[in-house]
Design an enzyme around this catalytic site. Structure first.
Site, short mmCIF file in Angstrom:
data_model
loop_
_atom_site.label_atom_id
_atom_site.label_comp_id
_atom_site.label_asym_id
_atom_site.label_seq_id
_atom_site.Cartn_x
_atom_site.Cartn_y
_atom_site.Cartn_z
CB THR A 156 -4.60 -2.45 -5.35
OG1 THR A 156 -3.85 -2.63 -4.17
CG2 THR A 156 -4.48 -3.67 -6.24
CB SER A 214 -0.66 2.13 -4.26
OG SER A 214 -0.88 3.26 -3.49
N GLY A 231 -8.45 -2.15 -1.60
CA GLY A 231 -8.77 -1.73 -0.24
C GLY A 231 -7.99 -2.51 0.80
CB THR A 237 -1.11 -4.04 -4.82
OG1 THR A 237 -1.11 -3.05 -3.80
CG2 THR A 237 -1.00 -5.41 -4.16
C1 SD4 Z 1 -3.60 -4.87 -0.06
N1 SD4 Z 1 -5.59 -4.55 -1.36
O1 SD4 Z 1 -2.45 -5.27 -0.17
C2 SD4 Z 1 -4.22 -4.13 -1.21
C3 SD4 Z 1 -4.09 -2.66 -1.00
C4 SD4 Z 1 -5.07 -1.88 -1.82
O2 SD4 Z 1 -6.10 0.00 -2.40
O3 SD4 Z 1 -5.81 -2.34 -2.60
N2 SD4 Z 1 -5.19 -0.66 -1.66
O4 SD4 Z 1 -4.26 -5.02 0.96
#
Ligand code: SD4
Length: 342
Positions: free
Chosen positions: A202, A70, A254, A220
């Protein structure tokens, strides 16, 4: 004699009165059990590096080792099969921010974000222009595609481009890969078709040194099968992260499409400024989103300049706990901590 007996009693009493997280500086805290990133950042602080160095190098470590697929290259291919990166870094002393979004062909997104902060008067660069900026600053341009990301992409193509993040389009998006045409807006449950949402991790990191200097950052590759050009919350100041050395910092992870509408990191820092302890600041920031979106995937970490820290997450689908890493002088090594979701 009386003093000798009294001292341990006083110490024990004080320990019970203290908030639950130990308060020692320096402190490194990051989202998810990314132990190597935490260890690198901790080592940087131990060897006299700055909090910005700690956050940059800690997140760089995750980018290089593709934390959970990720972070960094070779993860989350978009609808064209390309991996694009979002990152930011914030200096809590000066409130300067550097960020990149939809960055292509450059692996070290947080390094480029720091260059935006320190080598320009800007805050956020995006897309091809961000990549050109990076190349001009000496970052290596290379393909971010890997066999793994190609496989994810080909499987998605052979599955009629499902799941995806489109809605209210014609013809039936469950059978076609576009071009898409708008259709009547139906009140469908957002993201009902996406199974990917739970597997995204992330890195968000906070570093605070013994003098109370604070920095925070994120890195991320966003969401798998995202619509090309999509930017998440991670590079948005106040959403992905926020740092203020008069207070502390917060960083989020998230569903960025939802979370960026609520600036949870900024909110948490403001709550701490007004006296909230980090755990309740984190909880309130998550609850604010939950009020509007009962079902969303998200978590946040918070820390203040006394070295106290906390975290919170939303209970969603199979997620009932959130894991994060803490390094401080209590253990001198990164420890995994968990919090029950609300
Ligand atoms: C996003 N916040 O691009 C990131 C993805 C993420 O845990 O944090 N996932 O939306």
């Amino acid at each position: 004699m009386t003093v000798k007996l009294f001292a341990p009693v006083l110490l024990c009493t004080l320990m019970f009165l203290l908030p639950t997280s130990p308060a020692t500086l320096p402190l490194v805290i990051n989202t998810w059990p990314f132990i190597n990133a935490s260890a690198v950042a901790w080592q940087v602080l131990q060897s006299g590096g700055s909090v910005l160095d700690a956050v940059e190098q800690g997140c760089t470590r995750c980018e290089a080792e593709q934390c959970d697929g990720s972070v960094g290259y070779g993860g989350s291919p978009d609808e064209k099969g390309e991996t694009t990166l979002d990152a930011m870094i914030m200096n809590g002393d000066t409130l300067e921010v550097g960020a990149v979004a939809d960055l292509r062909r450059i692996k070290n997104a947080i390094g480029v974000a720091r260059a935006v902060m320190e080598r320009t008067d800007h805050t956020l660069l995006v897309g091809e222009s961000a990549s050109l900026f990076a190349e001009n600053m000496g970052f290596t341009a290379e393909d971010l595609t890997t066999n793994k990301s190609m496989n994810i992409f080909s499987q998605w193509l052979s599955n009629n481009c499902q799941p995806n993040y489109r809605k209210n389009v014609f013809p039936d998006p469950s059978k076609f890969c576009g071009p898409y045409k708008p259709t009547a807006v139906v009140n469908e449950k957002r993201r009902a078709q996406s199974t990917d949402i739970l597997s995204h991790d992330t890195i968000g990191m906070i570093a605070i040194d013994q003098h109370g200097h604070v920095a925070a950052g994120t890195s991320t590759n966003g969401m798998t099968h995202k619509v090309p050009g999509r930017v998440g919350d991670s590079p948005i100041p106040g959403s992905g992260a926020y740092a203020d050395s008069t207070v502390g910092a917060a960083a989020a992870t998230g569903d960025g499409d939802i979370m960026m509408r609520f600036l949870p990191s900024y909110l948490a820092v403001e709550l701490m400024r007004n006296g909230a302890d980090p755990s309740s600041a984190c909880k309130t920031a998550i609850s604010r989103i939950k009020k509007h979106h009962k079902e969303f995937f998200g978590a946040i970490i918070c820390a203040n300049t006394t070295g106290h820290y906390g975290a919170a997450c939303n209970k969603f689908s199979k997620i009932s706990k959130f894991h994060f890493m803490v390094s401080n002088s209590e253990s001198n090594t990164p420890l995994m901590k968990s919090v029950d979701c609300i």
